[in-house]
Design a protein around this motif. Structure first.
Motif, PDB file in Angstrom:
ATOM      1  N   UNK A 198       0.834  -1.208   0.000  1.00 59.43           N
ATOM      2  CA  UNK A 198       0.000   0.000   0.000  1.00 59.43           C
ATOM      3  C   UNK A 198       0.865   1.252   0.000  1.00 59.43           C
ATOM      4  N   UNK A 199       1.942   1.242   0.778  1.00 58.47           N
ATOM      5  CA  UNK A 199       2.847   2.402   0.819  1.00 58.47           C
ATOM      6  C   UNK A 199       3.498   2.639  -0.544  1.00 58.47           C
ATOM      7  N   UNK A 200       3.908   1.560  -1.213  1.00 62.34           N
ATOM      8  CA  UNK A 200       4.524   1.715  -2.530  1.00 62.34           C
ATOM      9  C   UNK A 200       3.521   2.231  -3.555  1.00 62.34           C
ATOM     10  N   UNK A 201       2.307   1.713  -3.518  1.00 64.34           N
ATOM     11  CA  UNK A 201       1.293   2.172  -4.462  1.00 64.34           C
ATOM     12  C   UNK A 201       0.945   3.634  -4.240  1.00 64.34           C
ATOM     13  N   UNK A 202       0.873   4.058  -2.983  1.00 62.89           N
ATOM     14  CA  UNK A 202       0.591   5.461  -2.702  1.00 62.89           C
ATOM     15  C   UNK A 202       1.725   6.356  -3.172  1.00 62.89           C
ATOM     16  N   UNK A 203       2.955   5.901  -3.024  1.00 64.04           N
ATOM     17  CA  UNK A 203       4.101   6.682  -3.477  1.00 64.04           C
ATOM     18  C   UNK A 203       4.081   6.822  -5.003  1.00 64.04           C
ATOM     19  N   UNK A 204       3.795   5.739  -5.711  1.00 67.98           N
ATOM     20  CA  UNK A 204       3.753   5.796  -7.167  1.00 67.98           C
ATOM     21  C   UNK A 204       2.602   6.696  -7.640  1.00 67.98           C
ATOM     22  N   UNK A 205       1.462   6.635  -6.965  1.00 65.89           N
ATOM     23  CA  UNK A 205       0.346   7.485  -7.335  1.00 65.89           C
ATOM     24  C   UNK A 205       0.677   8.957  -7.086  1.00 65.89           C
ATOM     25  N   UNK A 206       1.364   9.255  -5.982  1.00 61.84           N
ATOM     26  CA  UNK A 206       1.754  10.631  -5.691  1.00 61.84           C
ATOM     27  C   UNK A 206       2.724  11.156  -6.741  1.00 61.84           C
ATOM     28  N   UNK A 239     -26.943  -0.716 -13.655  1.00 62.28           N
ATOM     29  CA  UNK A 239     -26.185   0.356 -13.013  1.00 62.28           C
ATOM     30  C   UNK A 239     -24.948  -0.275 -12.368  1.00 62.28           C
ATOM     31  N   UNK A 240     -23.761   0.147 -12.812  1.00 62.62           N
ATOM     32  CA  UNK A 240     -22.501  -0.468 -12.391  1.00 62.62           C
ATOM     33  C   UNK A 240     -21.750   0.506 -11.495  1.00 62.62           C
ATOM     34  N   UNK A 241     -21.455   0.063 -10.290  1.00 62.15           N
ATOM     35  CA  UNK A 241     -20.721   0.901  -9.346  1.00 62.15           C
ATOM     36  C   UNK A 241     -19.234   0.908  -9.678  1.00 62.15           C
ATOM     37  N   UNK A 242     -18.609   2.079  -9.557  1.00 60.22           N
ATOM     38  CA  UNK A 242     -17.162   2.263  -9.735  1.00 60.22           C
ATOM     39  C   UNK A 242     -16.673   1.760 -11.091  1.00 60.22           C
ATOM     40  N   UNK A 243     -17.480   1.915 -12.116  1.00 57.56           N
ATOM     41  CA  UNK A 243     -17.059   1.456 -13.444  1.00 57.56           C
ATOM     42  C   UNK A 243     -15.871   2.264 -13.949  1.00 57.56           C
ATOM     43  N   UNK A 244     -15.871   3.589 -13.722  1.00 55.60           N
ATOM     44  CA  UNK A 244     -14.811   4.456 -14.239  1.00 55.60           C
ATOM     45  C   UNK A 244     -13.672   4.647 -13.248  1.00 55.60           C
ATOM     46  N   UNK A 245     -13.679   3.931 -12.149  1.00 54.87           N
ATOM     47  CA  UNK A 245     -12.633   4.137 -11.144  1.00 54.87           C
ATOM     48  C   UNK A 245     -11.250   3.784 -11.678  1.00 54.87           C
ATOM     49  N   UNK A 246     -11.160   2.800 -12.535  1.00 54.55           N
ATOM     50  CA  UNK A 246      -9.868   2.348 -13.039  1.00 54.55           C
ATOM     51  C   UNK A 246      -9.322   3.257 -14.127  1.00 54.55           C
ATOM     52  N   UNK A 247     -10.121   4.208 -14.597  1.00 52.92           N
ATOM     53  CA  UNK A 247      -9.671   5.102 -15.665  1.00 52.92           C
ATOM     54  C   UNK A 247      -9.443   6.533 -15.179  1.00 52.92           C
ATOM     55  N   UNK A 248     -10.349   7.049 -14.371  1.00 54.83           N
ATOM     56  CA  UNK A 248     -10.247   8.454 -13.983  1.00 54.83           C
ATOM     57  C   UNK A 248      -9.102   8.676 -13.005  1.00 54.83           C
ATOM     58  N   UNK A 249      -8.360   9.774 -13.151  1.00 52.19           N
ATOM     59  CA  UNK A 249      -7.295  10.092 -12.187  1.00 52.19           C
ATOM     60  C   UNK A 249      -7.871  10.370 -10.803  1.00 52.19           C
ATOM     61  N   UNK A 250      -7.007  10.347  -9.816  1.00 56.05           N
ATOM     62  CA  UNK A 250      -7.456  10.537  -8.433  1.00 56.05           C
ATOM     63  C   UNK A 250      -8.030  11.927  -8.210  1.00 56.05           C
ATOM     64  N   UNK A 251      -7.568  12.927  -8.992  1.00 55.60           N
ATOM     65  CA  UNK A 251      -8.053  14.287  -8.790  1.00 55.60           C
ATOM     66  C   UNK A 251      -9.371  14.553  -9.494  1.00 55.60           C
ATOM     67  N   UNK A 252      -9.844  13.626 -10.315  1.00 54.92           N
ATOM     68  CA  UNK A 252     -11.090  13.812 -11.043  1.00 54.92           C
ATOM     69  C   UNK A 252     -12.274  13.577 -10.116  1.00 54.92           C
TER      70      UNK A 252
END
Length: 352
Positions: free
Chosen positions: A44-52, A326-339
């Motif tokens: 989780x720490x590595x993924x957060x660092x890469x996302x930052x 109705x699909x929950x979180x369908x666009x979660x894998x595409x949209x950036x974190x700031x969107x």
């Protein structure tokens, strides 16, 4: 006791949107399991660092890509990962001096899968992870606005998908005057001198052109889709079936586009992207685009995923599209974190 035989690792690289999706799962659904697992907390720490780093536009360390770009290692195309293949393709493209439509076509997997994620993943640019923050970083600003002039083609052509002859224009609209053009005409008439007013009144009206996707449209179309959808959109695959595309131009400015992936099933097509620039909406452009795409898919059901906050919902219902799921979180894998746009989606269908 016999020693344990080493097991060959069957690992595949994760794309940025897959990393964000994994981080979301580890911090929400599986947070209780990750609290007591040291390896999970470290991941989780590595993924957060890469996302930052991606959010800040900082490069990510990738030793394989660095060695491959420097020519220190050599592998066959079958052994390349998507990131390594992107480095090799970019190096080959930089050495090419005559870009053609055939060179722009890259082999992509085809199949009969009806999953929206599978279809949208095929229309994402494959590039080194250090450049995923801005997919248009290497495209000149002029090309993103008006396309590539060296690839400009005004003649008709034969579709590689259906072998039909396609005219250079689907339609040339001299009657529609969107609000944007009315504003520009008013500004020019108010600020012109008396002599210029005479010249302005005699100017020939420029039509709004509807045409099929061509190679010189790619930079502007990708930039438009990346701005209104998510970074990394690449519609190069749609050059393989231009019959199921529409690009709207005012002079050389791309103001809208729509694309359909045909034959996702025996009797089903999928609208992958459909967008009109906000300054050119509410003038009938979107209606004709959707009408053309429906006519191109006559005899087939048409499906698409659309966000609940998308104003195109009313247009789709006007043409007879019905919501199926109705699909929950369908666009979660595409949209950036700031969107902050809605990440859920309706699955819409137009039955033939």
């Amino acid at each position: 006791m016999l020693p344990r035989q080493p097991v060959a690792a069957n690992l595949t690289p994760l794309f940025p949107y897959q990393e964000r999706h994994l981080l979301h799962l580890l911090t929400t659904q599986y947070a209780w399991a990750a609290q007591n697992n040291t390896k999970a907390r470290r991941l989780i720490a590595k993924l957060r660092l890469r996302q930052l780093k991606r959010d800040l536009g900082l490069p990510l360390l990738n030793i394989d890509e660095a060695l491959l770009a420097a020519g220190k290692i050599a592998i066959t195309p079958e052994e390349m990962t998507p990131s390594e293949m992107a480095v090799a393709l970019s190096a080959h493209a930089s050495q090419s001096t005559e870009p053609t439509a055939k060179a722009l076509l890259r082999p992509l997997p085809h199949g009969n899968s009806s999953s929206g994620h599978d279809l949208l993943d095929r229309l994402r640019v494959v590039m080194p992870q250090s450049e995923c923050f801005d997919s248009n970083i290497t495209v000149p600003f002029e090309y993103r606005i008006s396309g590539c002039p060296e690839l400009l083609q005004r003649d008709g052509f034969v579709s590689p998908y259906t072998a039909r002859y396609l005219k250079p224009f689907i339609r040339r609209d001299f009657e529609t005057i969107p609000l944007r053009l009315k504003l520009l005409d008013e500004l020019r008439s108010k600020t012109a001198t008396s002599q210029r007013v005479l010249d302005f009144s005699q100017q020939k009206q420029v039509p709004i052109d509807y045409c099929y996707l061509r190679p010189h449209h790619l930079p502007a179309v990708n930039s438009l889709c990346a701005h209104f959808f998510w970074p990394g959109v690449d519609v190069t695959e749609c050059l393989q079936y231009p019959d199921f595309s529409v690009v709207v131009l005012y002079k050389k400015l791309v103001v809208g586009c729509g694309f359909v992936t045909p034959d996702v099933k025996t009797n089903e097509a999928y609208i992958s992207f459909f967008v009109v620039h906000p300054d050119w909406r509410k003038s009938g452009i979107g209606s004709f685009m959707l009408y053309h795409l429906i006519q191109a898919c006559r005899g087939k059901d048409i499906t698409l995923h659309v966000s609940p906050s998308n104003p195109a919902m009313m247009l789709l219902q006007k043409f007879g599209f019905k919501s199926e799921e109705f699909i929950l979180d369908f666009y979660h894998r595409y949209q950036p974190s700031w969107n902050t746009d809605a990440r859920h989606a309706f699955l819409m269908r137009l039955r033939w």
